[in-house]
Design a protein around this motif. Structure first.
Motif, mmCIF file in Angstrom:
data_model
loop_
_atom_site.group_PDB
_atom_site.id
_atom_site.type_symbol
_atom_site.label_atom_id
_atom_site.label_comp_id
_atom_site.label_asym_id
_atom_site.label_seq_id
_atom_site.Cartn_x
_atom_site.Cartn_y
_atom_site.Cartn_z
ATOM 1 N N LYS A 324 0.869 -1.165 0.018
ATOM 2 C CA LYS A 324 0.028 0.009 -0.055
ATOM 3 C C LYS A 324 0.826 1.251 0.118
ATOM 4 N N SER A 327 1.265 7.498 0.467
ATOM 5 C CA SER A 327 1.014 8.873 0.237
ATOM 6 C C SER A 327 0.463 8.791 -1.378
ATOM 7 N N SER A 328 -0.486 9.795 -1.680
ATOM 8 C CA SER A 328 -0.851 9.834 -2.905
ATOM 9 C C SER A 328 0.297 10.418 -3.900
ATOM 10 N N GLU A 330 1.060 11.605 -8.155
ATOM 11 C CA GLU A 330 0.444 12.194 -9.585
ATOM 12 C C GLU A 330 1.636 11.725 -10.758
ATOM 13 N N ASN A 377 -3.292 9.221 -11.471
ATOM 14 C CA ASN A 377 -3.638 9.690 -9.963
ATOM 15 C C ASN A 377 -3.598 8.298 -9.115
ATOM 16 N N ILE A 378 -2.576 8.151 -8.293
ATOM 17 C CA ILE A 378 -2.589 7.056 -7.513
ATOM 18 C C ILE A 378 -2.909 7.373 -5.974
ATOM 19 N N LYS A 379 -4.047 6.910 -5.352
ATOM 20 C CA LYS A 379 -4.146 7.365 -4.032
ATOM 21 C C LYS A 379 -3.572 6.591 -2.938
ATOM 22 N N LYS A 380 -3.700 7.421 -1.918
ATOM 23 C CA LYS A 380 -3.040 6.828 -0.585
ATOM 24 C C LYS A 380 -3.668 5.604 -0.347
ATOM 25 N N GLN A 382 -3.499 2.778 -1.981
ATOM 26 C CA GLN A 382 -3.607 1.970 -3.246
ATOM 27 C C GLN A 382 -2.622 1.159 -3.318
#
Length: 390
Positions: A324, A327-328, A330, A377-380, A382
């Motif tokens: 996981k 942090s997000s 971009e 865009n990868i979210k925290k 993910q």
């Protein structure tokens, strides 16, 4: 410019195993077996004692007369009666009609007899013939990596020579007028050359220890001349620097003039975009970027699997794991990104200092996060894919 997936496929298609050679088992560490090996003997080749103690015929009896001794290396096939025992040591031959060994710690003994205080189960503490392997059983399948334990096992079976895939001869050519060997005085405009020792160290992690390192100035004629000799003597050539599009980047031109076929040039990734991959007969050429982080990244992604292919490994790429993201993130580049990172059992953190010139963050990283070109865009939290490099 091609995508990462296509570049990987081209490298794999052109990185077949080298020819084979017979080699002494004691010198085979890190090599890959080119044939299946069958055992010439059973191991153990006879019934052995697993303990220092006393061999006897199991019964309700607890007291036995000592009638002999069996040491490791002896063949004392003493016939014993139900009231008799022999002193026996670890690895020694167990008499044919004895079926149990009691540990010496579990008996009270004098010179003539023993009294068993703790009775073992029948057949205890005996290694049966062929317990590890029987004659003509498979010892190792082809493509097995020879480890220290494998060398020991082969030796205990009496095997002294095996057929393996040859390890590739690898040379590193470093280009750059600005480079100075570490340890020398650093004058203005100069930097210390680190890529050759870095790449040589990375090569050693996959068993390549004999590495020739060459240096050349940013000059077409000198680069062409150096490559002519290097290409003849090596299976894989790694070139550091001189592969971009600057006025003093002569590597690609020098390679073409030496008859190296271009298989691809430039990859849609960051870092490590300006990389040339080509071949001349059986020799593979990787012209890596001069920036250290780019060079090492491309080593792990492309050179590492190519060399393992040539050595005969069945699993050639770095393994992939998922964690996981802490942090997000971009990705607006439209490129595949390889990000230096630190991961643990559950999560992964993108490190500061992602510049292609920065090794300080690479030095503490234990993985490279792969961010696909189409992942924006990868979210925290993910899941992301990581190549472990620790």
């Amino acid at each position: 410019m091609i995508e990462v997936k296509e570049a990987l496929e081209i490298v794999a298609a052109n990185s077949s195993s080298l020819s084979t050679q017979k080699i002494a088992v004691k010198k085979a560490l890190g090599y890959i077996l080119a044939e299946t090996i069958y055992s010439p003997i059973s191991m153990p080749p006879f019934r052995q004692s697993a303990m220092d103690g006393y061999a006897f015929i199991h019964s309700e009896r607890h007291q036995f007369d000592i009638v002999g001794i069996s040491q490791a290396g002896d063949h004392s096939n003493i016939k014993i009666k139900e009231n008799e025992t022999i002193r026996i040591f670890t690895g020694a031959y167990v008499p044919d009609n004895a079926d149990t060994v009691v540990m010496q710690e579990h008996v009270m003994a004098n010179e003539k007899s023993i009294l068993i205080a703790t009775k073992p189960e029948p057949f205890a503490n005996i290694r049966n013939k062929g317990e590890q392997i029987n004659i003509e059983d498979v010892v190792f399948d082809a493509n097995t990596v020879i480890t220290p334990a494998a060398i020991g096992f082969l030796a205990c079976l009496g095997i002294t020579e095996i057929t393996v895939y040859k390890k590739p001869k690898v040379a590193i050519l470093v280009t750059g007028n600005e480079l100075v060997k570490p340890g020398k005085k650093l004058s203005k405009g100069k930097i210390y050359e680190s890529n050759s020792v870095m790449l040589a160290a990375a090569l050693q992690t996959i068993g390549i220890k004999k590495i020739k390192i060459h240096t050349v100035k940013d000059n077409l004629k000198a680069t062409q001349k150096a490559l002519k000799s290097i290409l003849k003597k090596n299976d894989i050539v790694l070139i550091s620097g001189g592969i971009s599009v600057g006025d003093y980047d002569f590597v690609k031109e020098a390679l073409i003039k030496n008859g190296v076929e271009e298989l691809f040039y430039k990859i849609n990734q960051r870092p490590g975009k300006p990389m040339f991959f080509g071949s001349k007969k059986e020799t593979l050429v990787f012209a890596l970027p001069g920036n250290p982080a780019s060079s090492l990244t491309n080593f792990y992604i492309y050179v590492y699997p190519a060399i393992r292919n040539r050595m005969g490994f069945s699993n050639t790429h770095l393994p992939k794991i998922v964690r996981k993201l802490n942090s997000s993130f971009e990705n607006t580049t439209g490129k595949t990104l390889f990000l230096k990172a630190l991961y643990d059992e559950t999560s992964v953190t993108i490190l500061e200092g992602q510049s292609s010139a920065m090794l300080n963050s690479f030095a503490i990283a234990n993985g490279l996060i792969i961010i696909p070109q189409d992942a924006q865009n990868i979210k925290k939290g993910q899941l992301v894919t990581i190549l472990p490099i620790d």
